[in-house]
Design a protein around this motif. Sequence first.
Motif, mmCIF file in Angstrom:
data_model
loop_
_atom_site.group_PDB
_atom_site.id
_atom_site.type_symbol
_atom_site.label_atom_id
_atom_site.label_comp_id
_atom_site.label_asym_id
_atom_site.label_seq_id
_atom_site.Cartn_x
_atom_site.Cartn_y
_atom_site.Cartn_z
ATOM 1 N N ALA A 18 0.840 -1.205 0.000
ATOM 2 C CA ALA A 18 0.000 0.000 0.000
ATOM 3 C C ALA A 18 0.875 1.255 0.000
ATOM 4 N N LEU A 46 1.243 4.151 -3.110
ATOM 5 C CA LEU A 46 1.075 5.606 -2.970
ATOM 6 C C LEU A 46 2.364 6.365 -3.269
ATOM 7 N N VAL A 67 -3.256 6.446 -8.201
ATOM 8 C CA VAL A 67 -3.792 5.666 -7.076
ATOM 9 C C VAL A 67 -4.906 6.433 -6.351
ATOM 10 N N THR A 68 -4.778 7.764 -6.288
ATOM 11 C CA THR A 68 -5.790 8.545 -5.565
ATOM 12 C C THR A 68 -6.856 9.123 -6.495
ATOM 13 N N GLY A 69 -6.623 9.058 -7.813
ATOM 14 C CA GLY A 69 -7.579 9.637 -8.757
ATOM 15 C C GLY A 69 -8.725 8.685 -9.080
ATOM 16 N N ASN A 125 -11.854 0.121 -7.361
ATOM 17 C CA ASN A 125 -10.971 0.684 -6.343
ATOM 18 C C ASN A 125 -9.508 0.755 -6.798
ATOM 19 N N MET A 126 -9.075 1.971 -7.142
ATOM 20 C CA MET A 126 -7.692 2.148 -7.615
ATOM 21 C C MET A 126 -6.677 1.819 -6.524
ATOM 22 N N PHE A 127 -6.966 2.218 -5.303
ATOM 23 C CA PHE A 127 -6.035 2.027 -4.188
ATOM 24 C C PHE A 127 -5.818 0.538 -3.922
ATOM 25 N N ALA A 128 -6.890 -0.217 -3.842
ATOM 26 C CA ALA A 128 -6.761 -1.655 -3.600
ATOM 27 C C ALA A 128 -6.061 -2.336 -4.773
ATOM 28 N N THR A 156 -2.411 -1.584 -4.779
ATOM 29 C CA THR A 156 -1.772 -2.340 -3.696
ATOM 30 C C THR A 156 -1.536 -3.786 -4.139
#
Lengths: 369, 369
Positions: free
Chosen positions: B28, B32, B39-41, B246-249, B252
Amino acid sequence: MPNTDVISFSRGAPSLDIVDTEGLKAAAVAALDADPARVTGYGTSVGYPLLREWIAAKHNVAIENVLVTNGSMQADAFLFDELVAPGSPVIVERPTYDRTLLGLRNRRGELHPVTIQADGLNVDELEGILKGGVRPTLAHIIPNFQNPAGVTLSGDKRRRLLALADEYDFMIFEDDPYYDIRFRGEQLPTMLSQTDLSKGASGRVAYACSFSKTVCPGLRTGYLVGPADLIKKIATAATNTYIAPNMFAQATIYQFAASGALDKSIATVKGALEERVDQLSASLRAHLPGAEFVVPDGGYFLWVDLGEGVDCAKVAAAAADEGVQVVKGTDFVIEGGESCLRLAYSAVHADRIDEGVRRLAKAVEATRA
Amino acid sequence: MPNTDVISFSRGAPSLDIVDTEGLKAAAVAALDADPARVTGYGTSVGYPLLREWIAAKHNVAIENVLVTNGSMQADAFLFDELVAPGSPVIVERPTYDRTLLGLRNRRGELHPVTIQADGLNVDELEGILKGGVRPTLAHIIPNFQNPAGVTLSGDKRRRLLALADEYDFMIFEDDPYYDIRFRGEQLPTMLSQTDLSKGASGRVAYACSFSKTVCPGLRTGYLVGPADLIKKIATAATNTYIAPNMFAQATIYQFAASGALDKSIATVKGALEERVDQLSASLRAHLPGAEFVVPDGGYFLWVDLGEGVDCAKVAAAAADEGVQVVKGTDFVIEGGESCLRLAYSAVHADRIDEGVRRLAKAVEATRA
């Protein structure tokens, strides 16, 4: 030759400098440290329990009234699936969010647009439609810093809307992603806070919100608050669709909120957006003196009417050639909007805004020639 | 008094000790650090670009053939929405995953169950149905370590199934979440790898997989591989449902894979599950000597037939009283399954399995009395 150094007023998304990536890293680590079993497990369709509790406390409702989703558009989709059948009459704002129009049209709802004024929905016009015999199942309302109009529904109109919902037996879908992004003026109470969700049919508000504007979009976390029986039905549909939403992202958001990083992030976003909207207003007055607009008190969007004789499709195309992206007003209405544009200032640094508006003014001039 | 120290063979989920939470924290943070804007967009509905590329390379397909979703059940839902209309004939395995049956029934598909044998689907039986005039739009197949039967479709049957799909013009939905969790025997080529997705209508396989079994369920990341035109249609539906997954997941997961943590995690999972299934088989032979089952070569589930005269609903209830949870066979078939149970060994440590089976045997005995 098109300008390749593009300035984009087109997308309602934050610039990276106002996203707290360091805070997110810490929150993700804290989530996995604090609650590894629930963060890595399937979970259930109502969402990560600690975030659900946090949301319930924020809105002063029971946890049974809350469902956390993969972004608030997913919440909209579930709500529409539940309430909008082909032919269902639905009140929408004119103009309104283009994806809302699309979602309702895809479900073949019968759309009744009601004009937006500087203080939000024209409630007299709505009352006329209701008196004329239309019996909506749902009224979709973006109360704060409306997308795309940038205006806010007044406190008085909120109360009248609730009274009409009671009298004519429809549900208000209070779609409120910008609530926390008010950078001036006084916060108005939500319609949700003025209804009693526990009173069955008189719990007439379904409220959607999101962390996309206060944390970031990439964690795709939104939520729905509504009467417990409605939330229960939607939770079943959610189970059948994806078992559960993203536990990891939701636990990260929870830790981000619990640590105080969320409040700091909101302050950062508000500070930046206030600066951007002030610059945008000043630049519009300077370079497009005939343009009409309401200066938003929060949110992401400014709606500008360039006046008669302007064709927004031509302007948007000419603007793209000049290196500035805008969205044409016609995308946000069923009919009309030809002289309007939506300008999203959320992603453009203040020091680039004046140049963007200069380019836009040049494009407007070119289409008039 | 019910036993409160419950042993659960009911849920197909990993125990926490085989989830690499340290690796996830590192992934994770790496996500980032490496790619904060994406990742946050918002991203787009096809998924996080680097994970999409990684999946395309793994399956040796073009990126246009891949869509990354919020868990593979969301991929199923999109695929069913696209291909299954009320009355559409659909081939399903008997027994099969209960959520698949529910998803198809909710869309009012016309289900044609085909028996599962020790080497997977009875292809002769399917051929008989096809010769009898049924023209399915879709055949849903879980080829490896089937849920709930635990069996694997043989290489020969895979080839015959592909030939039948060609001859009778239907799509094979190869639902393959357990592919990487083979702990003995030789990996068989997927049906996806034996079809040419670029050949329009002859690209007859839609393939779904998941990271729930190789990383963990809480990151809710799965994917669909299929013909580009089908993927494009589903990407549009996904945009209209949630803008993007989910971009973040997903980022990761990508970092977890790129760092080598994924391969280590798969080795850990395989080692633990092999130990668990060996213990489960030995305990069943010892305490329920009349029970029939195929020992799985991978995956999460063992399907046990307790023989005539057993009522699985009564057994499941009696087992719960003894402190062991199982799922009754009738949940996985449209008709029948009364003498069967599904035992998920993914979440039970090897040293608890014998006690669990002892309790189950006691419950079986009690219902016979």
